[in-house]
Design an enzyme around this catalytic site. Sequence first.
Site, PDB file in Angstrom:
ATOM      1  N   GLY A  21     -28.758  56.279  63.427  1.00 20.48           N
ATOM      2  CA  GLY A  21     -27.488  55.890  62.822  1.00 20.48           C
ATOM      3  C   GLY A  21     -26.742  54.807  63.582  1.00 20.48           C
ATOM      4  O   GLY A  21     -27.329  53.832  64.062  1.00 20.48           O
ATOM      5  N   ILE A  22     -25.420  54.995  63.694  1.00 21.89           N
ATOM      6  CA  ILE A  22     -24.556  53.981  64.294  1.00 21.89           C
ATOM      7  C   ILE A  22     -24.955  53.705  65.740  1.00 21.89           C
ATOM      8  O   ILE A  22     -24.969  52.551  66.185  1.00 21.89           O
ATOM      9  CB  ILE A  22     -23.079  54.445  64.197  1.00 21.89           C
ATOM     10  CG1 ILE A  22     -22.609  54.364  62.733  1.00 21.89           C
ATOM     11  CG2 ILE A  22     -22.181  53.610  65.098  1.00 21.89           C
ATOM     12  CD1 ILE A  22     -21.210  54.920  62.491  1.00 21.89           C
ATOM     13  N   ASP A  41     -30.332  60.343  73.509  1.00 21.29           N
ATOM     14  CA  ASP A  41     -30.007  61.203  72.371  1.00 21.29           C
ATOM     15  C   ASP A  41     -30.404  62.632  72.716  1.00 21.29           C
ATOM     16  O   ASP A  41     -31.336  62.848  73.495  1.00 21.29           O
ATOM     17  CB  ASP A  41     -30.772  60.735  71.112  1.00 21.29           C
ATOM     18  CG  ASP A  41     -30.072  61.145  69.823  1.00 21.29           C
ATOM     19  OD1 ASP A  41     -29.485  60.264  69.158  1.00 21.29           O
ATOM     20  OD2 ASP A  41     -30.096  62.350  69.479  1.00 21.29           O
ATOM     21  N   VAL A  63     -24.742  65.629  75.482  1.00 23.78           N
ATOM     22  CA  VAL A  63     -23.461  65.306  76.121  1.00 23.78           C
ATOM     23  C   VAL A  63     -22.587  66.531  76.374  1.00 23.78           C
ATOM     24  O   VAL A  63     -21.609  66.444  77.116  1.00 23.78           O
ATOM     25  CB  VAL A  63     -22.656  64.255  75.311  1.00 23.78           C
ATOM     26  CG1 VAL A  63     -23.400  62.932  75.246  1.00 23.78           C
ATOM     27  CG2 VAL A  63     -22.291  64.757  73.922  1.00 23.78           C
ATOM     28  N   ASN A  89     -20.872  57.394  71.641  1.00 24.46           N
ATOM     29  CA  ASN A  89     -21.107  57.399  70.192  1.00 24.46           C
ATOM     30  C   ASN A  89     -21.478  58.781  69.662  1.00 24.46           C
ATOM     31  O   ASN A  89     -21.195  59.091  68.505  1.00 24.46           O
ATOM     32  CB  ASN A  89     -22.216  56.388  69.870  1.00 24.46           C
ATOM     33  CG  ASN A  89     -22.786  56.609  68.490  1.00 24.46           C
ATOM     34  OD1 ASN A  89     -22.198  56.225  67.483  1.00 24.46           O
ATOM     35  ND2 ASN A  89     -23.953  57.274  68.408  1.00 24.46           N
ATOM     36  N   TYR A 156     -12.847  67.734  62.106  1.00 23.86           N
ATOM     37  CA  TYR A 156     -13.272  66.367  62.430  1.00 23.86           C
ATOM     38  C   TYR A 156     -12.070  65.451  62.627  1.00 23.86           C
ATOM     39  O   TYR A 156     -12.009  64.691  63.597  1.00 23.86           O
ATOM     40  CB  TYR A 156     -14.170  65.835  61.314  1.00 23.86           C
ATOM     41  CG  TYR A 156     -14.742  64.466  61.596  1.00 23.86           C
ATOM     42  CD1 TYR A 156     -15.800  64.314  62.489  1.00 23.86           C
ATOM     43  CD2 TYR A 156     -14.251  63.326  60.969  1.00 23.86           C
ATOM     44  CE1 TYR A 156     -16.329  63.053  62.757  1.00 23.86           C
ATOM     45  CE2 TYR A 156     -14.771  62.078  61.224  1.00 23.86           C
ATOM     46  CZ  TYR A 156     -15.824  61.941  62.114  1.00 23.86           C
ATOM     47  OH  TYR A 156     -16.344  60.699  62.373  1.00 23.86           O
ATOM     48  N   LYS A 160     -11.269  63.349  66.152  1.00 21.67           N
ATOM     49  CA  LYS A 160     -11.241  61.888  66.258  1.00 21.67           C
ATOM     50  C   LYS A 160      -9.847  61.377  66.635  1.00 21.67           C
ATOM     51  O   LYS A 160      -9.711  60.319  67.241  1.00 21.67           O
ATOM     52  CB  LYS A 160     -11.748  61.259  64.956  1.00 21.67           C
ATOM     53  CG  LYS A 160     -13.263  61.470  64.766  1.00 21.67           C
ATOM     54  CD  LYS A 160     -14.077  60.810  65.880  1.00 21.67           C
ATOM     55  CE  LYS A 160     -15.568  61.000  65.721  1.00 21.67           C
ATOM     56  NZ  LYS A 160     -16.369  60.305  66.743  1.00 21.67           N
ATOM     57  N   PRO A 186     -15.352  53.233  63.049  1.00 26.62           N
ATOM     58  CA  PRO A 186     -16.101  52.943  61.824  1.00 26.62           C
ATOM     59  C   PRO A 186     -15.424  53.589  60.619  1.00 26.62           C
ATOM     60  O   PRO A 186     -14.823  54.664  60.727  1.00 26.62           O
ATOM     61  CB  PRO A 186     -17.466  53.607  62.062  1.00 26.62           C
ATOM     62  CG  PRO A 186     -17.518  53.953  63.517  1.00 26.62           C
ATOM     63  CD  PRO A 186     -16.098  54.115  63.957  1.00 26.62           C
ATOM     64  N   GLY A 187     -15.538  52.907  59.475  1.00 27.25           N
ATOM     65  CA  GLY A 187     -15.224  53.553  58.207  1.00 27.25           C
ATOM     66  C   GLY A 187     -16.532  54.120  57.682  1.00 27.25           C
ATOM     67  O   GLY A 187     -17.457  54.402  58.448  1.00 27.25           O
TER      68      GLY A 187
HETATM   69  N1  LIG Z   1     -21.367  57.309  59.585  1.00 29.51           N
HETATM   70  C1  LIG Z   1     -20.074  57.216  59.337  1.00 29.51           C
HETATM   71  O1  LIG Z   1     -19.653  56.984  58.185  1.00 29.51           O
HETATM   72  C2  LIG Z   1     -19.084  57.356  60.468  1.00 29.51           C
HETATM   73  C3  LIG Z   1     -17.742  57.001  60.220  1.00 29.51           C
HETATM   74  C4  LIG Z   1     -16.823  57.089  61.260  1.00 29.51           C
HETATM   75  C5  LIG Z   1     -17.222  57.517  62.514  1.00 29.51           C
HETATM   76  N2  LIG Z   1     -18.525  57.863  62.727  1.00 29.51           N
HETATM   77  C6  LIG Z   1     -18.874  58.304  64.098  1.00 29.51           C
HETATM   78  O2  LIG Z   1     -19.960  57.527  64.549  1.00 29.51           O
HETATM   79  C7  LIG Z   1     -20.743  58.298  65.474  1.00 29.51           C
HETATM   80  C8  LIG Z   1     -22.195  58.277  65.036  1.00 29.51           C
HETATM   81  O3  LIG Z   1     -22.285  58.855  63.743  1.00 29.51           O
HETATM   82  P1  LIG Z   1     -23.531  58.614  62.778  1.00 29.51           P
HETATM   83  O4  LIG Z   1     -22.977  58.528  61.412  1.00 29.51           O
HETATM   84  O5  LIG Z   1     -24.378  57.519  63.300  1.00 29.51           O
HETATM   85  O6  LIG Z   1     -24.257  60.026  62.935  1.00 29.51           O
HETATM   86  P2  LIG Z   1     -25.838  60.364  63.020  1.00 29.51           P
HETATM   87  O7  LIG Z   1     -25.905  61.834  62.776  1.00 29.51           O
HETATM   88  O8  LIG Z   1     -26.616  59.457  62.161  1.00 29.51           O
HETATM   89  O9  LIG Z   1     -26.196  60.055  64.531  1.00 29.51           O
HETATM   90  C9  LIG Z   1     -25.602  60.771  65.577  1.00 29.51           C
HETATM   91  C10 LIG Z   1     -26.603  60.887  66.713  1.00 29.51           C
HETATM   92  O10 LIG Z   1     -25.978  61.658  67.765  1.00 29.51           O
HETATM   93  C11 LIG Z   1     -26.933  62.584  68.244  1.00 29.51           C
HETATM   94  N3  LIG Z   1     -26.251  63.733  68.830  1.00 29.51           N
HETATM   95  C12 LIG Z   1     -25.697  64.790  68.170  1.00 29.51           C
HETATM   96  N4  LIG Z   1     -25.229  65.681  69.063  1.00 29.51           N
HETATM   97  C13 LIG Z   1     -25.485  65.176  70.289  1.00 29.51           C
HETATM   98  C14 LIG Z   1     -25.248  65.645  71.613  1.00 29.51           C
HETATM   99  N5  LIG Z   1     -24.689  66.840  71.842  1.00 29.51           N
HETATM  100  N6  LIG Z   1     -25.640  64.868  72.656  1.00 29.51           N
HETATM  101  C15 LIG Z   1     -26.240  63.683  72.430  1.00 29.51           C
HETATM  102  N7  LIG Z   1     -26.516  63.198  71.217  1.00 29.51           N
HETATM  103  C16 LIG Z   1     -26.128  63.932  70.153  1.00 29.51           C
HETATM  104  C17 LIG Z   1     -27.780  62.959  67.045  1.00 29.51           C
HETATM  105  O11 LIG Z   1     -29.039  63.488  67.429  1.00 29.51           O
HETATM  106  C18 LIG Z   1     -27.871  61.627  66.295  1.00 29.51           C
HETATM  107  O12 LIG Z   1     -29.012  60.893  66.679  1.00 29.51           O
HETATM  108  C19 LIG Z   1     -20.111  59.694  65.497  1.00 29.51           C
HETATM  109  O13 LIG Z   1     -19.231  59.792  66.589  1.00 29.51           O
HETATM  110  C20 LIG Z   1     -19.347  59.737  64.179  1.00 29.51           C
HETATM  111  O14 LIG Z   1     -18.275  60.649  64.208  1.00 29.51           O
HETATM  112  C21 LIG Z   1     -19.461  57.795  61.721  1.00 29.51           C
END
Ligand SMILES: NC(=O)c1ccc[n+]([C@@H]2O[C@H](COP(=O)([O-])OP(=O)(O)OC[C@H]3O[C@@H](n4cnc5c(N)ncnc54)[C@H](O)[C@@H]3O)[C@@H](O)[C@H]2O)c1
Length: 262
Positions: A21-22, A41, A63, A89, A156, A160, A186-187
Amino acid sequence: MALDWLDLTGKVAFVTGSGHGIGAGIAEALSAAGAKVIVSDINEEVGSATASRLGAPNIPLDVTDREAVDRTLARVASEFGALDVLVNNAGIYRGFGGPIATITDEMWQKLWAVNVEGLFYCCRAAARIMVAGGRGGRIINIASTQSVSPGVGVTYDGSKGAVLQITRSLALELGPKGVNVNAVAPGATWVMDMPAPPLTGVVPPPTGDALADTVASRIARIPLGRWGQPIEVGKACLFLASGMADFITGVYLPVDGGWLVE
Ligand SMILES: NC(=O)c1ccc[n+]([C@@H]2O[C@H](COP(=O)([O-])OP(=O)(O)OC[C@H]3O[C@@H](n4cnc5c(N)ncnc54)[C@H](O)[C@@H]3O)[C@@H](O)[C@H]2O)c1
Protein backbone atom coordinates in the site's frame (compact mmCIF):
# COMPACT_ATOMS: atom_id res chain seq x y z
CA MET A 1 20.13 23.12 -8.51
CA ALA A 2 16.47 22.50 -7.79
CA LEU A 3 16.96 18.79 -8.40
CA ASP A 4 19.90 18.79 -5.95
CA TRP A 5 17.50 19.88 -3.23
CA LEU A 6 15.47 16.73 -3.83
CA ASP A 7 18.50 14.43 -3.93
CA LEU A 8 18.56 12.03 -0.98
CA THR A 9 21.80 10.27 -1.93
CA GLY A 10 23.65 9.31 1.24
CA LYS A 11 20.54 9.49 3.40
CA VAL A 12 19.23 6.46 5.28
CA ALA A 13 15.44 6.13 5.50
CA PHE A 14 13.32 3.62 7.41
CA VAL A 15 9.65 3.22 6.44
CA THR A 16 7.34 1.23 8.72
CA GLY A 17 4.62 -0.91 7.14
CA SER A 18 6.25 -0.49 3.75
CA GLY A 19 5.55 -3.94 2.36
CA HIS A 20 2.14 -2.96 1.00
CA GLY A 21 0.00 0.00 0.00
CA ILE A 22 1.00 3.57 0.83
CA GLY A 23 4.18 2.50 2.64
CA ALA A 24 5.45 0.75 -0.49
CA GLY A 25 4.75 3.95 -2.46
CA ILE A 26 6.72 5.97 0.10
CA ALA A 27 9.65 3.55 -0.06
CA GLU A 28 9.58 3.76 -3.86
CA ALA A 29 9.60 7.59 -3.91
CA LEU A 30 12.45 7.88 -1.39
CA SER A 31 14.46 5.23 -3.27
CA ALA A 32 13.92 7.06 -6.55
CA ALA A 33 15.53 10.15 -4.95
CA GLY A 34 18.63 8.12 -4.07
CA ALA A 35 18.02 7.33 -0.40
CA LYS A 36 19.08 4.01 1.10
CA VAL A 37 15.59 2.88 2.08
CA ILE A 38 15.03 0.07 4.53
CA VAL A 39 11.72 -1.65 3.82
CA SER A 40 10.04 -2.93 6.96
CA ASP A 41 6.74 -4.65 7.66
CA ILE A 42 5.16 -6.97 10.22
CA ASN A 43 4.23 -9.16 7.24
CA GLU A 44 7.54 -10.66 6.11
CA GLU A 45 6.16 -11.87 2.80
CA VAL A 46 5.02 -8.46 1.52
CA GLY A 47 8.09 -6.77 3.04
CA SER A 48 10.40 -9.10 1.21
CA ALA A 49 8.50 -8.73 -2.10
CA THR A 50 8.63 -4.92 -1.98
CA ALA A 51 12.27 -4.91 -0.90
CA SER A 52 13.25 -7.15 -3.84
CA ARG A 53 11.26 -5.00 -6.27
CA LEU A 54 13.12 -1.88 -5.06
CA GLY A 55 16.51 -3.59 -4.57
CA ALA A 56 16.34 -2.46 -0.93
CA PRO A 57 17.18 -4.18 2.36
CA ASN A 58 14.25 -5.65 4.29
CA ILE A 59 14.10 -5.69 8.09
CA PRO A 60 10.78 -7.04 9.42
CA LEU A 61 9.34 -5.21 12.43
CA ASP A 62 6.15 -5.16 14.45
CA VAL A 63 5.93 -1.55 15.63
CA THR A 64 3.89 -2.55 18.69
CA ASP A 65 6.92 -4.45 20.08
CA ARG A 66 8.79 -1.67 21.87
CA GLU A 67 11.99 -3.64 22.45
CA ALA A 68 12.10 -4.75 18.84
CA VAL A 69 11.61 -1.12 17.74
CA ASP A 70 14.59 0.06 19.83
CA ARG A 71 16.72 -2.86 18.68
CA THR A 72 15.81 -2.49 15.01
CA LEU A 73 16.37 1.26 14.70
CA ALA A 74 19.69 0.96 16.58
CA ARG A 75 20.67 -1.79 14.15
CA VAL A 76 19.78 0.40 11.17
CA ALA A 77 21.93 3.26 12.51
CA SER A 78 24.93 1.00 13.10
CA GLU A 79 24.60 -1.11 9.94
CA PHE A 80 23.88 1.75 7.53
CA GLY A 81 25.78 4.52 9.34
CA ALA A 82 22.83 6.76 10.33
CA LEU A 83 19.10 7.14 10.54
CA ASP A 84 18.21 10.32 8.64
CA VAL A 85 14.53 9.77 7.84
CA LEU A 86 11.84 7.82 9.68
CA VAL A 87 8.42 7.48 8.08
CA ASN A 88 5.79 6.17 10.49
CA ASN A 89 3.36 4.67 8.01
CA ALA A 90 2.28 1.38 9.66
CA GLY A 91 -1.38 1.67 10.52
CA ILE A 92 -4.54 -0.39 10.56
CA TYR A 93 -8.14 0.50 9.83
CA ARG A 94 -9.98 -2.32 8.05
CA GLY A 95 -12.46 -3.99 10.40
CA PHE A 96 -12.22 -1.28 13.08
CA GLY A 97 -14.98 1.11 12.00
CA GLY A 98 -18.58 1.45 13.15
CA PRO A 99 -20.65 3.13 15.87
CA ILE A 100 -19.10 3.38 19.35
CA ALA A 101 -21.61 0.92 20.80
CA THR A 102 -20.17 -1.78 18.55
CA ILE A 103 -16.50 -1.12 19.33
CA THR A 104 -15.03 -3.82 21.59
CA ASP A 105 -12.14 -3.24 23.99
CA GLU A 106 -10.03 -5.49 21.78
CA MET A 107 -10.74 -3.41 18.66
CA TRP A 108 -9.92 -0.16 20.45
CA GLN A 109 -6.72 -1.50 22.05
CA LYS A 110 -5.44 -3.22 18.92
CA LEU A 111 -5.86 -0.20 16.68
CA TRP A 112 -4.34 2.22 19.18
CA ALA A 113 -1.44 -0.17 19.81
CA VAL A 114 -0.42 0.09 16.14
CA ASN A 115 -1.54 3.58 15.07
CA VAL A 116 -0.51 5.49 18.21
CA GLU A 117 1.70 3.45 20.55
CA GLY A 118 3.75 1.92 17.74
CA LEU A 119 4.25 5.35 16.20
CA PHE A 120 5.32 6.70 19.60
CA TYR A 121 7.87 3.90 20.10
CA CYS A 122 9.37 4.57 16.67
CA CYS A 123 9.47 8.36 17.20
CA ARG A 124 11.19 7.87 20.55
CA ALA A 125 13.81 5.47 19.25
CA ALA A 126 14.49 7.66 16.20
CA ALA A 127 14.69 10.87 18.24
CA ARG A 128 17.32 9.32 20.50
CA ILE A 129 19.41 8.20 17.53
CA MET A 130 18.99 11.39 15.47
CA VAL A 131 19.83 13.73 18.35
CA ALA A 132 22.80 11.65 19.52
CA GLY A 133 24.08 11.32 15.93
CA GLY A 134 24.38 15.11 15.66
CA ARG A 135 23.19 15.31 12.03
CA GLY A 136 19.54 15.99 12.77
CA GLY A 137 16.86 14.17 10.86
CA ARG A 138 13.33 14.05 9.55
CA ILE A 139 10.36 12.26 11.09
CA ILE A 140 7.26 12.01 8.90
CA ASN A 141 4.07 10.66 10.43
CA ILE A 142 1.30 9.34 8.22
CA ALA A 143 -1.85 10.88 9.59
CA SER A 144 -5.13 11.02 7.64
CA THR A 145 -7.77 13.46 6.52
CA GLN A 146 -9.63 11.91 9.47
CA SER A 147 -7.09 13.63 11.78
CA VAL A 148 -9.05 16.85 11.29
CA SER A 149 -12.30 15.72 9.65
CA PRO A 150 -13.71 12.75 11.56
CA GLY A 151 -16.30 10.50 10.00
CA VAL A 152 -15.18 6.88 9.88
CA GLY A 153 -15.57 5.97 13.55
CA VAL A 154 -14.15 6.97 16.92
CA THR A 155 -11.37 4.37 17.01
CA TYR A 156 -9.60 5.39 13.82
CA ASP A 157 -10.57 9.09 13.86
CA GLY A 158 -9.25 9.37 17.43
CA SER A 159 -5.99 7.61 16.65
CA LYS A 160 -5.24 9.85 13.69
CA GLY A 161 -6.08 12.97 15.71
CA ALA A 162 -3.49 11.79 18.21
CA VAL A 163 -0.92 11.29 15.43
CA LEU A 164 -1.38 14.92 14.40
CA GLN A 165 -0.90 16.30 17.91
CA ILE A 166 2.09 14.02 18.60
CA THR A 167 3.62 15.44 15.41
CA ARG A 168 3.08 19.04 16.50
CA SER A 169 4.39 18.39 20.01
CA LEU A 170 7.55 16.71 18.71
CA ALA A 171 8.11 19.50 16.17
CA LEU A 172 8.32 21.93 19.09
CA GLU A 173 10.55 19.69 21.17
CA LEU A 174 12.91 18.40 18.51
CA GLY A 175 13.21 21.47 16.26
CA PRO A 176 15.97 22.99 18.39
CA LYS A 177 17.83 19.67 18.05
CA GLY A 178 17.73 19.67 14.26
CA VAL A 179 14.92 17.18 13.76
CA ASN A 180 11.96 18.29 11.61
CA VAL A 181 8.71 16.49 12.39
CA ASN A 182 5.80 16.69 9.97
CA ALA A 183 2.60 14.85 9.10
CA VAL A 184 1.33 13.76 5.69
CA ALA A 185 -2.40 13.18 5.52
CA PRO A 186 -3.60 10.90 2.75
CA GLY A 187 -7.21 11.07 1.65
CA ALA A 188 -8.85 8.06 0.03
CA THR A 189 -5.92 6.17 -1.48
CA TRP A 190 -6.40 3.10 -3.63
CA VAL A 191 -4.62 0.26 -1.83
CA MET A 192 -7.48 -2.06 -1.11
CA ASP A 193 -5.99 -5.05 -2.88
CA MET A 194 -7.54 -3.93 -6.14
CA PRO A 195 -5.67 -4.11 -9.42
CA ALA A 196 -5.53 -0.44 -10.43
CA PRO A 197 -6.78 2.91 -9.16
CA PRO A 198 -9.85 4.26 -10.94
CA LEU A 199 -9.17 7.57 -12.63
CA THR A 200 -12.70 8.82 -12.01
CA GLY A 201 -14.76 9.29 -8.88
CA VAL A 202 -16.45 5.94 -9.40
CA VAL A 203 -17.82 4.48 -6.18
CA PRO A 204 -16.67 0.86 -5.89
CA PRO A 205 -19.11 -1.86 -4.80
CA PRO A 206 -19.50 -2.28 -1.00
CA THR A 207 -16.97 -4.63 0.59
CA GLY A 208 -18.94 -5.24 3.79
CA ASP A 209 -16.27 -3.45 5.84
CA ALA A 210 -17.89 -0.42 7.53
CA LEU A 211 -14.84 1.81 7.44
CA ALA A 212 -13.72 0.95 3.91
CA ASP A 213 -17.26 1.41 2.63
CA THR A 214 -17.63 4.82 4.29
CA VAL A 215 -14.42 6.02 2.65
CA ALA A 216 -15.55 4.63 -0.70
CA SER A 217 -18.95 6.30 -0.54
CA ARG A 218 -17.34 9.68 0.11
CA ILE A 219 -15.31 9.55 -3.09
CA ALA A 220 -17.78 11.82 -4.87
CA ARG A 221 -16.61 14.69 -2.64
CA ILE A 222 -13.06 14.74 -4.09
CA PRO A 223 -12.55 17.85 -6.31
CA LEU A 224 -9.83 16.14 -8.37
CA GLY A 225 -12.38 13.41 -9.06
CA ARG A 226 -10.45 10.25 -8.29
CA TRP A 227 -8.74 8.17 -5.63
CA GLY A 228 -5.12 8.91 -4.78
CA GLN A 229 -2.28 6.50 -5.42
CA PRO A 230 0.39 5.39 -2.94
CA ILE A 231 3.19 6.99 -4.99
CA GLU A 232 1.44 10.37 -4.65
CA VAL A 233 1.70 10.12 -0.85
CA GLY A 234 5.31 9.02 -1.42
CA LYS A 235 6.05 12.20 -3.37
CA ALA A 236 4.81 14.35 -0.47
CA CYS A 237 7.05 12.39 1.90
CA LEU A 238 9.97 12.88 -0.47
CA PHE A 239 9.36 16.64 -0.40
CA LEU A 240 9.33 16.70 3.42
CA ALA A 241 12.41 14.46 3.66
CA SER A 242 14.37 16.60 1.21
CA GLY A 243 16.27 19.88 1.13
CA MET A 244 13.07 21.44 -0.23
CA ALA A 245 11.64 21.33 3.30
CA ASP A 246 14.61 22.44 5.42
CA PHE A 247 12.56 25.18 7.13
CA ILE A 248 9.30 23.25 7.43
CA THR A 249 8.30 21.54 10.66
CA GLY A 250 5.05 20.84 12.48
CA VAL A 251 2.91 20.94 9.33
CA TYR A 252 0.01 18.76 8.31
CA LEU A 253 0.12 18.21 4.55
CA PRO A 254 -3.06 16.74 3.04
CA VAL A 255 -2.65 14.58 -0.07
CA ASP A 256 -6.33 14.17 -0.73
CA GLY A 257 -7.29 15.59 -4.14
CA GLY A 258 -8.90 18.52 -2.30
CA TRP A 259 -11.25 16.40 -0.17
CA LEU A 260 -10.75 18.68 2.85
CA VAL A 261 -11.87 21.75 0.90
CA GLU A 262 -15.56 22.29 1.48
N1 LIG B 1 -5.45 3.97 2.14
C1 LIG B 1 -6.07 5.06 2.55
O1 LIG B 1 -7.09 5.47 1.96
C2 LIG B 1 -5.52 5.84 3.72
C3 LIG B 1 -6.05 7.12 3.96
C4 LIG B 1 -5.53 7.86 5.02
C5 LIG B 1 -4.51 7.36 5.80
N2 LIG B 1 -4.02 6.11 5.55
C6 LIG B 1 -2.92 5.64 6.43
O2 LIG B 1 -1.85 5.24 5.61
C7 LIG B 1 -1.11 4.20 6.28
C8 LIG B 1 -0.96 3.01 5.35
O3 LIG B 1 -2.26 2.53 5.02
P1 LIG B 1 -2.54 1.62 3.75
O4 LIG B 1 -3.85 2.04 3.21
O5 LIG B 1 -1.35 1.59 2.86
O6 LIG B 1 -2.73 0.21 4.48
P2 LIG B 1 -2.25 -1.26 4.02
O7 LIG B 1 -3.03 -2.19 4.88
O8 LIG B 1 -2.33 -1.41 2.55
O9 LIG B 1 -0.72 -1.29 4.44
C9 LIG B 1 -0.34 -1.18 5.78
C10 LIG B 1 0.92 -2.00 6.01
O10 LIG B 1 1.27 -1.89 7.40
C11 LIG B 1 1.62 -3.18 7.86
N3 LIG B 1 1.41 -3.27 9.30
C12 LIG B 1 0.22 -3.47 9.95
N4 LIG B 1 0.44 -3.56 11.27
C13 LIG B 1 1.77 -3.41 11.46
C14 LIG B 1 2.61 -3.42 12.61
N5 LIG B 1 2.12 -3.66 13.83
N6 LIG B 1 3.95 -3.24 12.44
C15 LIG B 1 4.45 -3.04 11.20
N7 LIG B 1 3.73 -3.05 10.08
C16 LIG B 1 2.39 -3.21 10.21
C17 LIG B 1 0.75 -4.14 7.08
O11 LIG B 1 1.30 -5.45 7.07
C18 LIG B 1 0.70 -3.48 5.70
O12 LIG B 1 1.72 -3.96 4.86
C19 LIG B 1 -1.89 3.90 7.57
O13 LIG B 1 -1.31 4.61 8.64
C20 LIG B 1 -3.28 4.42 7.25
O14 LIG B 1 -4.00 4.76 8.41
C21 LIG B 1 -4.51 5.34 4.52
